[in-house]
Scaffold this motif. Structure first.
Motif, short mmCIF file in Angstrom:
data_model
loop_
_atom_site.label_atom_id
_atom_site.label_comp_id
_atom_site.label_asym_id
_atom_site.label_seq_id
_atom_site.Cartn_x
_atom_site.Cartn_y
_atom_site.Cartn_z
N LYS A 69 4.45 6.15 4.12
CA LYS A 69 4.50 5.75 2.71
C LYS A 69 3.05 5.58 2.26
N ILE A 70 2.67 6.31 1.20
CA ILE A 70 1.28 6.38 0.78
C ILE A 70 1.18 6.31 -0.74
N LYS A 71 0.15 5.63 -1.22
CA LYS A 71 -0.14 5.63 -2.66
C LYS A 71 -1.29 6.59 -2.90
N ILE A 72 -1.06 7.59 -3.76
CA ILE A 72 -2.06 8.60 -4.06
C ILE A 72 -2.55 8.40 -5.49
N LEU A 73 -3.86 8.54 -5.66
CA LEU A 73 -4.50 8.37 -6.96
C LEU A 73 -5.29 9.63 -7.29
N LYS A 74 -5.18 10.09 -8.54
CA LYS A 74 -5.99 11.22 -8.97
C LYS A 74 -7.30 10.67 -9.54
N LYS A 75 -8.42 11.18 -9.03
CA LYS A 75 -9.73 10.76 -9.53
C LYS A 75 -10.00 11.43 -10.87
N ASN A 76 -10.75 10.76 -11.72
CA ASN A 76 -11.14 11.35 -13.00
C ASN A 76 -12.28 12.33 -12.78
N LEU A 77 -12.06 13.56 -13.20
CA LEU A 77 -13.08 14.59 -13.09
C LEU A 77 -13.34 15.18 -14.47
N THR A 78 -14.52 15.71 -14.67
CA THR A 78 -14.86 16.27 -15.97
C THR A 78 -14.22 17.63 -16.19
N PHE A 85 -8.39 13.83 -5.09
CA PHE A 85 -7.43 12.75 -4.90
C PHE A 85 -7.96 11.73 -3.91
N ASP A 86 -7.49 10.51 -4.07
CA ASP A 86 -7.83 9.43 -3.17
C ASP A 86 -6.53 8.72 -2.83
N MET A 87 -6.60 7.82 -1.86
CA MET A 87 -5.39 7.09 -1.48
C MET A 87 -5.73 5.63 -1.26
N ASP A 88 -4.73 4.82 -1.40
CA ASP A 88 -4.86 3.40 -1.10
C ASP A 88 -4.90 3.27 0.42
N SER A 89 -5.77 2.42 0.93
CA SER A 89 -5.91 2.29 2.39
C SER A 89 -4.73 1.55 3.02
N ARG A 90 -3.90 0.90 2.21
CA ARG A 90 -2.72 0.24 2.75
C ARG A 90 -1.58 1.25 2.85
N LEU A 91 -1.26 1.60 4.06
CA LEU A 91 -0.20 2.57 4.33
C LEU A 91 0.95 1.88 5.04
N GLU A 92 2.12 2.44 4.90
CA GLU A 92 3.25 2.01 5.73
C GLU A 92 3.63 3.21 6.59
N VAL A 93 3.28 3.12 7.85
CA VAL A 93 3.57 4.22 8.77
C VAL A 93 4.97 4.01 9.32
N LEU A 94 5.87 4.91 8.95
CA LEU A 94 7.24 4.83 9.42
C LEU A 94 7.35 5.47 10.80
N LYS A 95 6.67 6.60 10.97
CA LYS A 95 6.68 7.32 12.23
C LYS A 95 5.30 7.96 12.39
N HIS A 96 4.62 7.68 13.49
CA HIS A 96 3.28 8.22 13.66
C HIS A 96 3.22 9.43 14.57
N GLY A 97 4.26 9.65 15.37
CA GLY A 97 4.29 10.82 16.25
C GLY A 97 3.03 10.91 17.09
N GLU A 103 -6.66 7.44 13.63
CA GLU A 103 -6.92 8.74 13.01
C GLU A 103 -5.99 9.04 11.84
N ILE A 104 -5.06 8.14 11.53
CA ILE A 104 -4.11 8.41 10.45
C ILE A 104 -4.82 8.48 9.10
N LEU A 105 -5.63 7.48 8.75
CA LEU A 105 -6.33 7.50 7.46
C LEU A 105 -7.25 8.71 7.32
N PRO A 106 -8.10 9.02 8.32
CA PRO A 106 -8.96 10.21 8.17
C PRO A 106 -8.16 11.51 8.05
N LYS A 107 -7.06 11.63 8.77
CA LYS A 107 -6.25 12.85 8.69
C LYS A 107 -5.59 12.98 7.31
N LEU A 108 -5.14 11.86 6.77
CA LEU A 108 -4.54 11.89 5.44
C LEU A 108 -5.58 12.24 4.38
#
Length: 171
Positions: A69-78, A85-97, A103-108
Motif C-alpha cells: 500500500k503506497i501513497k504516490i504524489l505527482k511533482k509539479n513540473l514546468t 513522481f514521489d511517494m510517502d515514506s510510510r508504506l504498508e507492506v502486505l507481502k514483501h516476497g 530495499e523496498i523504498l529504493p526499489k519503489l
C-alpha cells in the motif's frame, strides 16, 4: 524509446559531438563500474484495476512476489509532458516476497523513476493517491502487474487487505 521498439538515433550519439560541447549528459557509469548494469524500465503501460471480489484480490496477492500500500504524489513540473513522481515514506507492506525490508523504498523509487508511463496511467490524472500495487521482482527491479486505488467505498479491497494477514495461499 527502447520501450516502444525504437533504437536510439545514431545522429544523437554523444560520440559524434566535440567533448566540450555541453549538449550531452555524461554517463552515470564509468569504466570501473561498467560491469554493473543500469536498471531498465519494464516498458509496461499498466492500468488501474477495478477490484471485483475479495477472493480475486487475494489471488492477485498470492500470485505476485509483493503487495504494498503506497501513497504516490505527482511533482509539479514546468513542462506538461514530463512526469515525475514521489511517494510517502510510510508504506504498508502486505507481502514483501524476495524484497529485503531495507530495499523496498529504493526499489519503489526506482519504479517511480523508470516506469513513469505506468505510474501516470495508474494515477489517472490525479495529483496524489493511495494505491495497492502488486508485482514481480525481475532482474533486481520491481515490475508492477496490478494496481488498485485505495478508496473507502471499495469494501472488497479493504476486506482483502484485512483478510490477507491470516490468508493462506494455495500452492
Amino acid at each position: 524509446m527502447a520501450c516502444y521498439g525504437y533504437p536510439w538515433p545514431e545522429i544523437l550519439n554523444c560520440d559524434k559531438f566535440p567533448i566540450d560541447h555541453g549538449l550531452c549528459i555524461s554517463s552515470i557509469s564509468d569504466e570501473a563500474s561498467a560491469s554493473r548494469r543500469m536498471p531498465r524500465a519494464s516498458c509496461r503501460d499498466c492500468e488501474l484495476e477495478e477490484s471485483s471480489s475479495t477472493k480475486e484480490i487475494l489471488d492477485t496477492f498470492c500470485a505476485n512476489d509483493f503487495s504494498i500500500k503506497i501513497k504516490i504524489l505527482k511533482k509539479n513540473l514546468t513542462l506538461p509532458t514530463l512526469f515525475d513522481f514521489d511517494m510517502d515514506s510510510r508504506l504498508e507492506v502486505l507481502k514483501h516476497g524476495p524484497l529485503i525490508k531495507t530495499e523496498i523504498l529504493p526499489k519503489l523509487q526506482q519504479w517511480l523513476d523508470l516506469d513513469a508511463t505506468c505510474v501516470h496511467n495508474i494515477m489517472r490524472g490525479t495529483h496524489a493517491g493511495v494505491y495497492i500495487i502488486s508485482g514481480q521482482v525481475q532482474d533486481n527491479r520491481i515490475v508492477v502487474n496490478k494496481a488498485f486505488s485505495w478508496q473507502k467505498k471499495n469494501k472488497n479491497l479493504q476486506s482483502a487487505v484485512r483478510k490477507w494477514k491470516t490468508h493462506r495461499c494455495r500452492s
